[in-house]
Design a protein around this motif. Structure first.
Motif, PDB file in Angstrom:
ATOM      1  N   LEU A 137      24.399  -3.142  -3.256  1.00 45.50           N
ATOM      2  CA  LEU A 137      23.176  -5.088  -2.775  1.00 45.50           C
ATOM      3  C   LEU A 137      24.747  -5.539  -2.203  1.00 45.50           C
ATOM      4  O   LEU A 137      24.808  -7.081  -2.026  1.00 45.50           O
ATOM      5  CB  LEU A 137      22.868  -5.313  -4.465  1.00 45.50           C
ATOM      6  CG  LEU A 137      21.580  -4.140  -4.421  1.00 45.50           C
ATOM      7  CD1 LEU A 137      20.530  -4.960  -5.929  1.00 45.50           C
ATOM      8  CD2 LEU A 137      20.190  -4.506  -3.703  1.00 45.50           C
ATOM      9  N   GLU A 138      25.384  -5.426  -3.393  1.00 50.14           N
ATOM     10  CA  GLU A 138      26.644  -6.714  -2.401  1.00 50.14           C
ATOM     11  C   GLU A 138      27.449  -6.025  -1.355  1.00 50.14           C
ATOM     12  O   GLU A 138      27.009  -7.153   0.161  1.00 50.14           O
ATOM     13  CB  GLU A 138      27.770  -5.639  -3.320  1.00 50.14           C
ATOM     14  CG  GLU A 138      29.223  -6.484  -3.443  1.00 50.14           C
ATOM     15  CD  GLU A 138      29.488  -8.656  -4.242  1.00 50.14           C
ATOM     16  OE1 GLU A 138      29.652  -9.093  -3.291  1.00 50.14           O
ATOM     17  OE2 GLU A 138      29.007  -8.032  -5.411  1.00 50.14           O
ATOM     18  N   LEU A 139      27.319  -4.645  -0.818  1.00 51.99           N
ATOM     19  CA  LEU A 139      27.693  -4.283   0.878  1.00 51.99           C
ATOM     20  C   LEU A 139      26.281  -5.346   1.140  1.00 51.99           C
ATOM     21  O   LEU A 139      26.513  -5.141   2.865  1.00 51.99           O
ATOM     22  CB  LEU A 139      27.705  -3.078   0.886  1.00 51.99           C
ATOM     23  CG  LEU A 139      27.236  -2.144   1.963  1.00 51.99           C
ATOM     24  CD1 LEU A 139      28.927  -2.171   2.347  1.00 51.99           C
ATOM     25  CD2 LEU A 139      27.636  -0.728   1.967  1.00 51.99           C
ATOM     26  N   VAL A 140      24.640  -5.232   1.277  1.00 55.37           N
ATOM     27  CA  VAL A 140      23.731  -5.008   2.606  1.00 55.37           C
ATOM     28  C   VAL A 140      23.783  -6.857   1.948  1.00 55.37           C
ATOM     29  O   VAL A 140      22.420  -7.231   2.689  1.00 55.37           O
ATOM     30  CB  VAL A 140      22.411  -4.794   1.877  1.00 55.37           C
ATOM     31  CG1 VAL A 140      23.207  -3.625   2.376  1.00 55.37           C
ATOM     32  CG2 VAL A 140      22.075  -5.190   0.209  1.00 55.37           C
ATOM     33  N   GLY A 141      24.534  -7.842   1.113  1.00 51.27           N
ATOM     34  CA  GLY A 141      24.305  -9.020   0.460  1.00 51.27           C
ATOM     35  C   GLY A 141      23.766  -9.526  -0.266  1.00 51.27           C
ATOM     36  O   GLY A 141      23.076 -10.503  -0.044  1.00 51.27           O
ATOM     37  N   LEU A 142      23.083  -8.726  -1.009  1.00 49.68           N
ATOM     38  CA  LEU A 142      21.781  -8.391  -2.039  1.00 49.68           C
ATOM     39  C   LEU A 142      22.074  -8.998  -3.289  1.00 49.68           C
ATOM     40  O   LEU A 142      21.071  -8.687  -4.103  1.00 49.68           O
ATOM     41  CB  LEU A 142      20.406  -8.183  -1.020  1.00 49.68           C
ATOM     42  CG  LEU A 142      20.123  -8.207  -0.307  1.00 49.68           C
ATOM     43  CD1 LEU A 142      18.719  -7.226  -0.167  1.00 49.68           C
ATOM     44  CD2 LEU A 142      19.200  -9.925   0.370  1.00 49.68           C
ATOM     45  N   ALA A 143      23.210  -8.940  -3.395  1.00 48.83           N
ATOM     46  CA  ALA A 143      23.676  -8.498  -5.155  1.00 48.83           C
ATOM     47  C   ALA A 143      22.574  -9.509  -5.939  1.00 48.83           C
ATOM     48  O   ALA A 143      22.496  -9.131  -7.277  1.00 48.83           O
ATOM     49  CB  ALA A 143      25.082  -8.890  -5.154  1.00 48.83           C
ATOM     50  N   ASP A 144      21.734 -11.238  -5.757  1.00 47.56           N
ATOM     51  CA  ASP A 144      22.000 -11.711  -6.505  1.00 47.56           C
ATOM     52  C   ASP A 144      20.191 -11.400  -6.412  1.00 47.56           C
ATOM     53  O   ASP A 144      19.555 -12.397  -7.195  1.00 47.56           O
ATOM     54  CB  ASP A 144      21.893 -13.117  -6.146  1.00 47.56           C
ATOM     55  CG  ASP A 144      21.584 -12.856  -4.940  1.00 47.56           C
ATOM     56  OD1 ASP A 144      21.878 -12.321  -3.813  1.00 47.56           O
ATOM     57  OD2 ASP A 144      21.804 -14.608  -3.775  1.00 47.56           O
ATOM     58  N   GLN A 145      19.686 -10.321  -6.042  1.00 45.23           N
ATOM     59  CA  GLN A 145      18.224 -10.685  -5.982  1.00 45.23           C
ATOM     60  C   GLN A 145      17.427  -9.049  -6.974  1.00 45.23           C
ATOM     61  O   GLN A 145      16.784  -8.629  -6.514  1.00 45.23           O
ATOM     62  CB  GLN A 145      17.975 -10.129  -3.819  1.00 45.23           C
ATOM     63  CG  GLN A 145      18.331 -10.701  -3.635  1.00 45.23           C
ATOM     64  CD  GLN A 145      17.406 -12.721  -3.151  1.00 45.23           C
ATOM     65  OE1 GLN A 145      16.562 -12.833  -3.658  1.00 45.23           O
ATOM     66  NE2 GLN A 145      18.484 -13.589  -3.375  1.00 45.23           N
ATOM     67  N   ALA A 146      18.762  -8.460  -7.266  1.00 44.91           N
ATOM     68  CA  ALA A 146      18.811  -7.215  -7.656  1.00 44.91           C
ATOM     69  C   ALA A 146      16.838  -6.955  -8.788  1.00 44.91           C
ATOM     70  O   ALA A 146      16.313  -6.195  -9.038  1.00 44.91           O
ATOM     71  CB  ALA A 146      19.423  -7.214  -8.964  1.00 44.91           C
ATOM     72  N   GLN A 147      16.417  -8.282  -9.770  1.00 42.97           N
ATOM     73  CA  GLN A 147      15.445  -7.931 -10.251  1.00 42.97           C
ATOM     74  C   GLN A 147      13.964  -8.906 -10.099  1.00 42.97           C
ATOM     75  O   GLN A 147      12.912  -8.947 -10.293  1.00 42.97           O
ATOM     76  CB  GLN A 147      15.705  -8.643 -11.655  1.00 42.97           C
ATOM     77  CG  GLN A 147      17.402  -8.593 -12.692  1.00 42.97           C
ATOM     78  CD  GLN A 147      16.337  -7.129 -12.684  1.00 42.97           C
ATOM     79  OE1 GLN A 147      15.620  -6.425 -13.496  1.00 42.97           O
ATOM     80  NE2 GLN A 147      17.959  -6.246 -13.002  1.00 42.97           N
TER      81      GLN A 147
END
Length: 257
Positions: free
Chosen positions: A136-146
């Motif tokens: 998710l960090e790699l695709v720029g979505l680390a803050d969208q996990a939940q």
């Protein structure tokens, strides 16, 4: 030279009377980035669907990493139709990013990515979660996990789809028109992620796309499909700047004008 990681040897695919792949010969080498372009109905997406075992073949042999995909070796060494167990084993080598995202709507982003690694690869929940967070960090979505898929834009959903495919650690990543279902302003964010993957990671990528500029930038080789065969292939600069075939010139003129 090493053996190709993907090889189509005289592959035929028919839907009723319609021949979609006509004795196709096609190879992709390990680590190569290959784009497939061509008119609608030329067999582009069928190549990916065969590799993902979503469509069977009517003739020829497909090999992945040196092993037949739709066949396996019989007791006497001859090729026999593949068992479901063989198909499952082979399928694990390939990851696919679909046009329509295909995320599980009732699962969070994180669970969409961890589900298959825990169920199929047998990863522990912690290891799967660590891998998912890294991706998710790699695709720029680390803050969208939940979040759930319906809470994301189409571009974000497609980036989750990319992370989900990568979570299985495939040898080959397949993209089937990954931007075709997106609003135009969201296309760039997905292409940026795919470009970053191609540039920074030693992945084999096979991409079916109608984004000609992107195919030119990302690819080591571009294959122009027409009527179930490769009509022309070459380095992007050569194929887009000075194609040999009149049919290729016609197609490029139509899509680039």
């Amino acid at each position: 030279m090493t053996d190709p990681i993907i090889k189509f040897d005289n592959v035929v695919k028919r839907f009723g009377e319609l021949t979609v792949l006509d004795k196709l010969n096609f190879e992709v080498n390990r680590g190569e980035k290959v784009s497939i372009i061509g008119p609608s109905g030329s067999g582009k997406s069928t190549v990916l669907r065969i590799l993902m075992t979503l469509e069977s073949i009517n003739g020829g042999v497909v090999t992945v990493a040196g092993e037949p995909l739709w066949h396996e070796r019989g007791p006497d060494g001859s090729l026999v139709p593949a068992s479901e167990a063989h198909l499952r084993k082979m399928r694990a080598q390939l990851g696919m990013v679909f046009q329509q995202f295909n995320l599980f709507p009732h699962m969070t982003v994180l669970r969409n990515i961890t589900e298959a690694p825990t169920k199929v690869l047998g990863l522990s929940k912690k290891d799967a979660k660590d891998r998912a967070e890294e991706l998710l960090e790699l695709v720029g979505l680390a803050d969208q996990a939940q979040k759930y898929p319906h809470q994301l834009s189409g571009g974000q959903q497609q980036r989750v789809g990319i992370a989900r495919a990568l979570a299985m650690r495939p040898n080959v990543l397949l993209f089937d028109e990954p931007t075709s279902a997106l609003d135009p302003e969201l296309v760039g964010e997905v292409l940026n992620v795919i470009g970053k993957l191609a540039e920074e990671h030693d992945l084999t990528i096979l991409l079916v796309t109608h984004e000609m500029r992107f195919a030119r930038e990302i690819s080591d080789r571009v294959c122009f499909f027409d009527q179930g065969r490769i009509r022309e292939e070459g380095a992007p600069e050569d194929l887009f700047t000075d194609p040999n075939e009149e049919r290729t010139r016609e197609f490029l003129k139509a899509v680039l004008s």
